[in-house]
Structures are given as C-alpha cells and as structure tokens.
Design a protein around this motif. Structure first.
Motif, PDB file in Angstrom:
ATOM      1  N   GLN A 270       0.761  -1.068   0.015  1.00  0.00           N
ATOM      2  CA  GLN A 270      -0.149  -0.033  -0.064  1.00  0.00           C
ATOM      3  C   GLN A 270       0.844   1.327   0.113  1.00  0.00           C
TER       4      GLN A 270
ATOM      5  N   CYS B 125      -2.974   0.401  -3.740  1.00  0.00           N
ATOM      6  CA  CYS B 125      -2.434  -0.769  -3.234  1.00  0.00           C
ATOM      7  C   CYS B 125      -2.077  -1.795  -4.514  1.00  0.00           C
TER       8      CYS B 125
ATOM      9  N   TRP C  97     -11.219  -2.582   0.346  1.00  0.00           N
ATOM     10  CA  TRP C  97     -10.640  -1.697   1.315  1.00  0.00           C
ATOM     11  C   TRP C  97     -11.355  -1.940   2.641  1.00  0.00           C
TER      12      TRP C  97
ATOM     13  N   ARG D 253     -10.938  -0.738   6.925  1.00  0.00           N
ATOM     14  CA  ARG D 253     -10.362   0.245   7.709  1.00  0.00           C
ATOM     15  C   ARG D 253     -10.586  -0.095   9.319  1.00  0.00           C
TER      16      ARG D 253
ATOM     17  N   ILE E 248     -13.721   3.383  -5.301  1.00  0.00           N
ATOM     18  CA  ILE E 248     -12.856   2.323  -5.568  1.00  0.00           C
ATOM     19  C   ILE E 248     -12.669   1.927  -6.970  1.00  0.00           C
TER      20      ILE E 248
ATOM     21  N   LEU F 263      -8.204   3.788  -3.914  1.00  0.00           N
ATOM     22  CA  LEU F 263      -9.609   4.182  -2.920  1.00  0.00           C
ATOM     23  C   LEU F 263      -9.311   5.720  -2.992  1.00  0.00           C
TER      24      LEU F 263
ATOM     25  N   TYR G  51      -6.015   1.968   7.033  1.00  0.00           N
ATOM     26  CA  TYR G  51      -6.821   1.439   5.941  1.00  0.00           C
ATOM     27  C   TYR G  51      -6.100   0.490   5.470  1.00  0.00           C
TER      28      TYR G  51
ATOM     29  N   CYS H 214      -5.983  -2.763   2.225  1.00  0.00           N
ATOM     30  CA  CYS H 214      -6.707  -3.310   1.063  1.00  0.00           C
ATOM     31  C   CYS H 214      -6.454  -5.068   1.286  1.00  0.00           C
TER      32      CYS H 214
END
Length: 121
Positions: free
Chosen positions: A6, A22, A36, A38, A70, A81, A94, A96
């Motif tokens: 990332q 990513c 994604w 978080r 996305i 993102l 965050y 991926c």
C-alpha cells in the motif's frame, strides 16, 4: 498468496481528499476481487468498499457512499481508493485486501500492510 503493498494516506483537513493505492505482486491480480477495509484502535476492522475482478461492479459501506470511489487498473496490478470530502470519523488505518470473489473476500484473502489516514477537524 498475493502480496499487496500500500501507499498513500497521511494527514488531511476535514473536507479534503486523499488517494490510497495498493499494488499486487502477481500478474494474476486481474483474477481477484479487491477491497478496502479500515480499523480504529479498539474496534473491529470494517468493510469500506469492494470491486469485482473487472472493476465493473463496486459496493460501498453506507458511511462512505458518495464520497469514496474504488477503482482498479489491471494493467498496473493496482487498486485505488479515492476519498473525497473526508470527515474526522474517517480517521483509521486502511487496509486493502484481495479475495477470490466479492462474497468470500469478507472472510478470507490477503491483506496489505495498512496505511494511516488522519482527518483533522
């Protein structure tokens, strides 16, 4: 297992924008659904967005719908993102994730290393 790296993230004021990237190590990247998630300290990791292998179909958490997008570039083995109109409550690490399908990706797959996004009020 696909390796994900990332980039992006950082500190931004409320109302601002950031883009996370990513990159996958495999040329089979195009076979994977990408998503994604978080996470904030003390809470479970939560779903943010997912896209199918082609990028044709996308799905979002209600909390980010209309603000986050996305997308993916299969030629570059990369998913993005784009986060607009950021709010302090978007502050999180965050991640991926790659998975076989948009359904199975919720419970199985490969994770990126995570990147911090901080939104100041």
């Amino acid at each position: 297992q696909v390796q994900l790296v990332q980039s992006g993230g950082g500190l931004v004021q409320a109302g601002g924008s950031l883009r996370l990237s990513c990159a996958a190590s495999e040329r089979t990247f195009r076979n994977y659904a990408m998503s994604w998630f978080r996470q904030v300290p003390g809470k479970e990791r939560e779903f943010v967005a997912v896209t199918t292998w082609s990028g044709t179909d996308t799905y979002y958490a209600d909390s980010v719908k209309g603000r986050f997008t996305i997308s993916r570039d299969n030629a570059k083995n990369t998913v993005y993102l784009q986060m607009n109109n950021l709010k302090p409550e978007d502050t999180a690490v965050y991640y991926c994730k790659a998975g076989l399908t948009t359904a199975t990706i919720l419970s199985a797959g490969s994770w990126g290393q995570g990147t911090q996004v901080t939104v100041s009020s």
